[in-house]
Design a protein around this motif. Structure first.
Motif, short mmCIF file in Angstrom:
data_model
loop_
_atom_site.label_atom_id
_atom_site.label_comp_id
_atom_site.label_asym_id
_atom_site.label_seq_id
_atom_site.Cartn_x
_atom_site.Cartn_y
_atom_site.Cartn_z
N VAL A 134 0.82 -1.08 -0.06
CA VAL A 134 0.19 0.04 -0.04
C VAL A 134 0.60 1.21 -0.07
O VAL A 134 0.50 2.15 -0.65
N LEU A 137 2.46 1.60 -3.49
CA LEU A 137 1.24 2.08 -4.37
C LEU A 137 0.98 3.58 -4.17
O LEU A 137 0.69 4.19 -5.14
N TRP A 172 -3.76 -2.51 -6.31
CA TRP A 172 -4.25 -2.12 -4.87
C TRP A 172 -5.41 -3.15 -4.45
O TRP A 172 -5.71 -3.50 -3.53
N LEU A 210 -5.00 2.52 4.23
CA LEU A 210 -4.63 3.30 3.15
C LEU A 210 -4.89 4.83 3.66
O LEU A 210 -3.62 5.49 3.22
#
Length: 307
Positions: A134, A137, A172, A210
């Motif tokens: 995460v 990304l 993701w 996130l």
């Protein structure tokens, strides 16, 4: 076969050694040819209140970033085990310490997983991989467009980066469903254990992971902005939205190891922030100093936390 494997290992060692020499050689060359150390020392001896406040804030944000990462680890582990904030902090600091002493920072994820309870270490390994994925990304998806602007690429070039950005988002989103698919279709106990974390992590915790990743990334960007300003480089907020995400993107995409981190960061800082100043050496100092602050200040607390 053994001879071939040995030759490949030696080749990689030579290539990595060449990479280290090139990176640190460039940084050292920049620092040696810097002719304004007397001016820099003069500035440091007459710091303004704003610069002192900026430096203090950078130092305070370092443990804040560690606590955000610890909370992120708490959230990621909720489907596996309940961790206190202190336990989560010990886990992530163990990972950071291992990253500093292993090639290519390979020890970070296993060390974090081994810090968990014996019955949940396989799941912790998946959770640690999820957190790392995460974070990567987020850095890539945010940094792609600023990198296009920084590199002054033509409109025709941007479509490839747009496709890459879509690919990052799809990757993701696919992590959790992929874990579920493997968990339901395989009978191999080893694979089931690895995928359990992705299966039992709820979408709400996934989104919280996130969100916390974005907060941590924002802290790093704010720290670098203040460190560059502290060194006397005139970077505006508008510049920061282009140059700093590009810097973190290129660092993330550059293969490296703990021993090369300072050199990689210094070299990229000199290249990326060069349009903003005639003295990119100041950006090297800012980037390397920030790397040291964020790596070593939180680790000071590790022995005390373990007690």
């Amino acid at each position: 076969m053994k001879t071939t494997t040995t030759m490949i290992k030696k080749l990689w060692i030579w290539l990595f050694g060449f990479f280290l020499v090139a990176v640190y050689g460039y940084v050292i060359y920049q620092l040696i040819t810097f002719q304004y150390y007397d001016t820099l020392l003069e500035r440091m001896s007459h710091l303004t209140i704003k610069k002192i406040a900026a430096l203090v804030l950078v130092l305070l944000l370092s443990p804040c970033a560690a606590f955000v990462e610890a909370h992120r680890w708490q959230v990621a582990m909720r489907g596996t085990s309940h961790l206190t904030l202190r336990e989560a902090l010990v886990h992530i600091l163990n990972g950071w310490a291992a990253a500093l002493i292993t090639p290519f920072r390979a020890g970070e994820i296993p060390a974090r997983a081994l810090s968990a309870e014996a019955g949940s270490r396989w799941q912790a390994l998946t959770n640690a991989t999820l957190c790392s994925l995460v974070q990567t990304l987020v850095i890539i998806s945010i940094g792609i467009w600023p990198a296009i602007l920084w590199g002054q690429l033509s409109v025709a070039d941007t479509r490839y980066y747009f496709i890459a950005w879509i690919g990052v988002i799809v990757l993701w989103l696919a992590f959790r469903p992929l874990c579920q698919l493997i968990y339901q279709s395989t009978k191999i106990a080893f694979l089931k254990k690895i995928c359990e974390a992705g299966v039992f992590t709820t979408w709400s915790n996934y989104l919280r992971t996130l969100a916390l990743t974005l907060i941590r990334y924002s802290i790093f960007c704010a720290q670098l902005f203040m460190m560059i300003r502290f060194m006397g480089v005139g970077i505006t907020i508008e510049d920061a939205f282009i140059f700093i995400p590009t810097y973190y993107l290129l660092i993330t995409l550059t293969p490296g190891a703990a021993i090369a981190d300072a050199g990689i960061r210094g070299a990229w800082a000199a290249l990326i922030f060069a349009p903003l100043t005639t003295t990119p050496q100041l950006c090297i100092i800012a980037a390397v100093a920030l790397w040291m602050i964020n790596n070593f200040i939180p680790l000071i607390a590790l022995p005390w936390l373990k007690k």
